[in-house]
Design a protein around this motif. Sequence first.
Motif, PDB file in Angstrom:
ATOM      1  N   CYS A  37       0.817  -1.213   0.000  1.00 23.13           N
ATOM      2  CA  CYS A  37       0.000   0.000   0.000  1.00 23.13           C
ATOM      3  C   CYS A  37       0.853   1.266   0.000  1.00 23.13           C
ATOM      4  CB  CYS A  37      -0.908   0.009   1.231  1.00 23.13           C
ATOM      5  SG  CYS A  37      -2.038  -1.395   1.301  1.00 23.13           S
ATOM      6  N   GLY A  38       0.504   2.194  -0.863  1.00 21.70           N
ATOM      7  CA  GLY A  38       1.208   3.458  -0.942  1.00 21.70           C
ATOM      8  C   GLY A  38       0.800   4.423   0.155  1.00 21.70           C
ATOM      9  N   SER A  44       3.423   5.192  -3.929  1.00 20.01           N
ATOM     10  CA  SER A  44       2.425   4.506  -4.751  1.00 20.01           C
ATOM     11  C   SER A  44       3.036   4.066  -6.075  1.00 20.01           C
ATOM     12  CB  SER A  44       1.223   5.421  -4.997  1.00 20.01           C
ATOM     13  OG  SER A  44       0.528   5.697  -3.807  1.00 20.01           O
ATOM     14  N   TRP A  48       3.496   0.146  -7.313  1.00 19.55           N
ATOM     15  CA  TRP A  48       3.041  -0.334  -8.624  1.00 19.55           C
ATOM     16  C   TRP A  48       4.166  -1.051  -9.356  1.00 19.55           C
ATOM     17  CZ3 TRP A  48       4.136   2.438 -13.525  1.00 19.55           C
ATOM     18  CH2 TRP A  48       3.584   1.762 -14.630  1.00 19.55           C
ATOM     19  N   VAL A  61      -2.811   2.311  -4.293  1.00 17.97           N
ATOM     20  CA  VAL A  61      -2.214   3.640  -4.422  1.00 17.97           C
ATOM     21  C   VAL A  61      -3.084   4.656  -3.698  1.00 17.97           C
ATOM     22  CG1 VAL A  61      -1.157   3.008  -6.624  1.00 17.97           C
ATOM     23  CG2 VAL A  61      -3.355   4.208  -6.615  1.00 17.97           C
ATOM     24  N   LEU A  96      -2.234  10.218  -9.585  1.00 18.87           N
ATOM     25  CA  LEU A  96      -2.696   9.067  -8.798  1.00 18.87           C
ATOM     26  C   LEU A  96      -3.804   8.318  -9.534  1.00 18.87           C
ATOM     27  CD1 LEU A  96      -2.789  10.429  -5.138  1.00 18.87           C
ATOM     28  CD2 LEU A  96      -1.539   8.407  -5.911  1.00 18.87           C
ATOM     29  N   VAL A 105      -2.921  -2.494 -10.016  1.00 21.08           N
ATOM     30  CA  VAL A 105      -3.474  -1.735  -8.884  1.00 21.08           C
ATOM     31  C   VAL A 105      -4.895  -2.220  -8.627  1.00 21.08           C
ATOM     32  CG1 VAL A 105      -4.122   0.547  -8.029  1.00 21.08           C
ATOM     33  CG2 VAL A 105      -2.018   0.252  -9.376  1.00 21.08           C
ATOM     34  N   TRP A 108      -7.470   1.486  -3.619  1.00 26.75           N
ATOM     35  CA  TRP A 108      -7.019   2.848  -3.358  1.00 26.75           C
ATOM     36  C   TRP A 108      -6.735   2.952  -1.864  1.00 26.75           C
ATOM     37  CZ3 TRP A 108      -7.446   6.936  -7.240  1.00 26.75           C
ATOM     38  CH2 TRP A 108      -6.876   8.142  -6.818  1.00 26.75           C
TER      39      TRP A 108
END
Length: 272
Positions: A37-38, A44, A48, A61, A96, A105, A108
């Motif tokens: 997790c970013g 982020s 990825w 992200v 983003l 991804v 969120w």
Amino acid sequence: MQLFDSHCHLDSPRFAEDREGVIARAKAAGVTRMLTCGGDLPTSQEDWQLARAHPGVYAAVGVHPHEARSLLPADAPDAGDDDRAIALDRRALTELTELAAQPQVVAWGEIGLDYHYNFSPPAVQRAAFRRQLQLARELDLPVVIHSRESDEDVRRLVDEAAPDLRGVLHCFLSDQTMAEWALGRGLYLGIAGPITFKNVRHLADIARQVPPDRLLIETDAPYLAPHPRRGQRNEPAFVAHVAEKLADVLGLPVFVKAQRTTENACRLFRVS
């Protein structure tokens, strides 16, 4: 036995010297899937890239509440406590959003509110959280939510969002009221290392009352290593200790709990 670490931070500098080894040890321990997790735009992007390079690693992200101020334009005026008056940096949000559209991804996050440290002003946190909830819904991505000493505002902002918003309250440490609200909203609860701590007894009581199809397990690595690794740098491989404790709490064989939480995470994040 296959395990899904539904929340870790492989981008952490604490993994800089042996990141490949961390991923390899996780897979050797049966952790076939990990969600990294970013916390801001650069991490982020890094997550990825890690997901692109490693089968079984997926990325989330987003901008963590600690880093919410990074979404402010350089010339942003002080909006005080009025979070609705805060204009966020469109360029950063666009980047983003473009990143979130990549196939690796699947969520969120990590987003939310943290009033314990207030590394970013609370109003900025709320503005960033509200906007990211909207973007996640537009992209039909589940959200990974952080809440610390902010449950009331988290509930309010999520309740303002679309009713079909999907997601998880990660590293759940809140009370029964928060758990019942989350389940009523269709959210999942992420259970991490603290369930193995002797001073977090209430978490076991809450876990027993959660429907089995709404629980996830996670490490939050490199933070919050579970017993008997407490005090060490946490790793995704250690999610096995969380699975074992949760299975013990629920009176189930560990392989059953591992299978169910893996199925739950695959369903939420829409991965196979």
